[in-house]
Motif scaffolding. Sequence first.
Motif, PDB file in Angstrom:
ATOM      1  N   LEU A   1     -64.723  16.408 135.277  1.00  0.00           N
ATOM      2  CA  LEU A   1     -63.318  16.749 135.044  1.00  0.00           C
ATOM      3  C   LEU A   1     -62.785  17.639 136.158  1.00  0.00           C
ATOM      4  N   LEU A   2     -63.567  18.636 136.567  1.00  0.00           N
ATOM      5  CA  LEU A   2     -63.120  19.516 137.645  1.00  0.00           C
ATOM      6  C   LEU A   2     -62.915  18.745 138.944  1.00  0.00           C
ATOM      7  N   THR A   3     -63.801  17.794 139.217  1.00  0.00           N
ATOM      8  CA  THR A   3     -63.671  17.000 140.439  1.00  0.00           C
ATOM      9  C   THR A   3     -62.373  16.204 140.430  1.00  0.00           C
ATOM     10  N   LEU A   4     -62.090  15.547 139.313  1.00  0.00           N
ATOM     11  CA  LEU A   4     -60.841  14.779 139.205  1.00  0.00           C
ATOM     12  C   LEU A   4     -59.621  15.688 139.280  1.00  0.00           C
ATOM     13  N   LEU A   5     -59.698  16.829 138.584  1.00  0.00           N
ATOM     14  CA  LEU A   5     -58.557  17.749 138.562  1.00  0.00           C
ATOM     15  C   LEU A   5     -58.242  18.264 139.953  1.00  0.00           C
ATOM     16  N   MET A   6     -59.266  18.658 140.705  1.00  0.00           N
ATOM     17  CA  MET A   6     -59.021  19.164 142.050  1.00  0.00           C
ATOM     18  C   MET A   6     -58.458  18.070 142.950  1.00  0.00           C
ATOM     19  N   GLY A   7     -58.953  16.851 142.796  1.00  0.00           N
ATOM     20  CA  GLY A   7     -58.410  15.748 143.581  1.00  0.00           C
ATOM     21  C   GLY A   7     -56.942  15.519 143.292  1.00  0.00           C
ATOM     22  N   ILE A   8     -56.579  15.525 142.018  1.00  0.00           N
ATOM     23  CA  ILE A   8     -55.177  15.328 141.630  1.00  0.00           C
ATOM     24  C   ILE A   8     -54.296  16.433 142.188  1.00  0.00           C
ATOM     25  N   VAL A   9     -54.742  17.674 142.049  1.00  0.00           N
ATOM     26  CA  VAL A   9     -53.920  18.811 142.478  1.00  0.00           C
ATOM     27  C   VAL A   9     -53.754  18.831 143.998  1.00  0.00           C
ATOM     28  N   PHE A  10     -54.820  18.581 144.745  1.00  0.00           N
ATOM     29  CA  PHE A  10     -54.731  18.608 146.199  1.00  0.00           C
ATOM     30  C   PHE A  10     -53.815  17.501 146.719  1.00  0.00           C
ATOM     31  N   VAL A  11     -53.906  16.314 146.129  1.00  0.00           N
ATOM     32  CA  VAL A  11     -53.028  15.219 146.542  1.00  0.00           C
ATOM     33  C   VAL A  11     -51.584  15.518 146.163  1.00  0.00           C
ATOM     34  N   ALA A  12     -51.365  15.952 144.918  1.00  0.00           N
ATOM     35  CA  ALA A  12     -49.998  16.228 144.455  1.00  0.00           C
ATOM     36  C   ALA A  12     -49.356  17.346 145.257  1.00  0.00           C
ATOM     37  N   ASN A  13     -50.150  18.326 145.674  1.00  0.00           N
ATOM     38  CA  ASN A  13     -49.593  19.458 146.411  1.00  0.00           C
ATOM     39  C   ASN A  13     -49.012  19.043 147.763  1.00  0.00           C
ATOM     40  N   ASN A  14     -49.484  17.928 148.305  1.00  0.00           N
ATOM     41  CA  ASN A  14     -48.949  17.443 149.571  1.00  0.00           C
ATOM     42  C   ASN A  14     -47.534  16.891 149.429  1.00  0.00           C
ATOM     43  N   TYR A  15     -47.139  16.547 148.203  1.00  0.00           N
ATOM     44  CA  TYR A  15     -45.835  15.922 147.984  1.00  0.00           C
ATOM     45  C   TYR A  15     -44.829  16.850 147.297  1.00  0.00           C
ATOM     46  N   VAL A  16     -45.314  17.973 146.788  1.00  0.00           N
ATOM     47  CA  VAL A  16     -44.438  18.906 146.059  1.00  0.00           C
ATOM     48  C   VAL A  16     -44.106  20.084 146.957  1.00  0.00           C
ATOM     49  N   ASP A  17     -42.815  20.310 147.173  1.00  0.00           N
ATOM     50  CA  ASP A  17     -42.381  21.384 148.064  1.00  0.00           C
ATOM     51  C   ASP A  17     -41.913  22.626 147.319  1.00  0.00           C
ATOM     52  N   THR A  18     -41.625  22.503 146.033  1.00  0.00           N
ATOM     53  CA  THR A  18     -40.988  23.606 145.308  1.00  0.00           C
ATOM     54  C   THR A  18     -41.981  24.616 144.745  1.00  0.00           C
ATOM     55  N   ARG A  19     -43.283  24.310 144.765  1.00  0.00           N
ATOM     56  CA  ARG A  19     -44.272  25.264 144.278  1.00  0.00           C
ATOM     57  C   ARG A  19     -45.646  24.959 144.868  1.00  0.00           C
ATOM     58  N   ASP A  20     -46.486  25.969 144.859  1.00  0.00           N
ATOM     59  CA  ASP A  20     -47.849  25.834 145.357  1.00  0.00           C
ATOM     60  C   ASP A  20     -48.749  25.495 144.171  1.00  0.00           C
ATOM     61  N   MET A  21     -49.069  24.230 144.017  1.00  0.00           N
ATOM     62  CA  MET A  21     -49.855  23.804 142.870  1.00  0.00           C
ATOM     63  C   MET A  21     -51.303  24.268 142.961  1.00  0.00           C
ATOM     64  N   ILE A  22     -51.796  24.468 144.171  1.00  0.00           N
ATOM     65  CA  ILE A  22     -53.171  24.952 144.335  1.00  0.00           C
ATOM     66  C   ILE A  22     -53.301  26.362 143.769  1.00  0.00           C
ATOM     67  N   GLN A  23     -52.339  27.217 144.098  1.00  0.00           N
ATOM     68  CA  GLN A  23     -52.355  28.569 143.547  1.00  0.00           C
ATOM     69  C   GLN A  23     -52.062  28.548 142.052  1.00  0.00           C
ATOM     70  N   GLN A  24     -51.151  27.709 141.649  1.00  0.00           N
ATOM     71  CA  GLN A  24     -50.761  27.610 140.248  1.00  0.00           C
ATOM     72  C   GLN A  24     -51.934  27.192 139.367  1.00  0.00           C
ATOM     73  N   MET A  25     -52.821  26.360 139.893  1.00  0.00           N
ATOM     74  CA  MET A  25     -53.973  25.884 139.136  1.00  0.00           C
ATOM     75  C   MET A  25     -55.221  26.737 139.356  1.00  0.00           C
ATOM     76  N   GLY A  26     -55.100  27.801 140.145  1.00  0.00           N
ATOM     77  CA  GLY A  26     -56.226  28.703 140.344  1.00  0.00           C
ATOM     78  C   GLY A  26     -57.332  28.128 141.208  1.00  0.00           C
ATOM     79  N   LEU A  27     -56.954  27.370 142.239  1.00  0.00           N
ATOM     80  CA  LEU A  27     -57.949  26.718 143.093  1.00  0.00           C
ATOM     81  C   LEU A  27     -58.113  27.398 144.452  1.00  0.00           C
TER      82      LEU A  27
END
Length: 384
Positions: free
Chosen positions: A89-115
């Motif tokens: 689950l952690l592997t999938l979650l980190m993959g999703i967050v890292f990919v999504a963070n490349n497309y989202v400009d309004t917030r830092d999803m990596i920091q938001q998810m504690g990564l």
Amino acid sequence: MTNGRDLRIDFFRGLALIFIFWDHVPDNPLAQLTVRNFGFSDAAEIFVFLAGYASILAYGRIYQRDGWLVSSIRILRRTWVLYVVHIFLLTLLMGIVFVANNYVDTRDMIQQMGLQHFVGNPQQALADELLLRFKPNLTDPLPLYILLLLALPLYLPLMLRRIELAVAASVVLYMMVPLYGWNLRSYEGGGVWYFNPVAWQLVFVLGGALALYNQRPQSPEQRPLSQQPLFILAAIYLIIAGVLTFNEKWPAVHAALVSALHLEGLYPISKTDLAPPRLLHFVALVYVVAKLLPRHSDWLNNWPAQQTCLMGRYSLEIFCLGVLLAPLADAANALAGDTWSMRIITALLGLGLMMLMANGLELNKRLGNGKPVAQTSKKLHIEV
């Protein structure tokens, strides 16, 4: 132990999974409907409590039938499955967050998810992940569940023989938190476990104690609820907690109310250490709900309740799906401009996917067992 199944367990476990998903999508309007808005406790207590309830029922039967060694092996095997699921689950979650963070400009999803720990020191983060020390946001309940289940063989015999002693020992361990600050360390620089297992084990044990208590013959209560002092006290506490929590939406009003009632000593109500007001609120909530919603009634026969029960039956799979859907919903909301309508759509779409997965798992199981697909049977076995 009897084999009768209390469908309320599946229902409230499914409801907790819905609430956990909605609560973890930032600024989700439907999160205003979850239990955390109306009292000191939230869906986390429901999840852990019912995990304890189901675990004691399932492994208690195995213990009584096959003995301690077999039940312990079964528990350890289940714990290993949960551990592997957690890593995956952690592997999938980190993959999703890292990919999504490349497309989202309004917030830092990596920091938001504690990564940030993984970004700054990936090798150490991987080691901490394997040791259950690195737990990004949303994933904390699963390591807690793994640890509590791993400890179950140590006190299962006592639970089955002397419930009162087991609960008393659990309360003593819980008291070590406010007295001595006991908790487990997280990764270096990451503090302690968000769900302190020394405190939260009490919720798990109370769930198991209720499961065993319900197996005993019960004499029906003759007095109406309005004449039962314990029910009245529990209901009053829930009302007070509900008013205080709901008023937190207006800080000035909340501060004035707390001051007027001289309740400053209640705060802060720690979730990490399961503060006594929070624990008491959850115990009162369980008692009142159990009294208001009897086991044998028709309130679970409607379609929404049956779907919620189905999600509760496959709680591990639905929990994992909800964890993965939360950052996806947040990313979709950000890309759509964080509009109110989009937040509603993603919340409902996530719920629909969770229901679809539960139905797919049930269909697959019935086809594998050679049973008819039509109708959801009420005679389901406990799954933990």
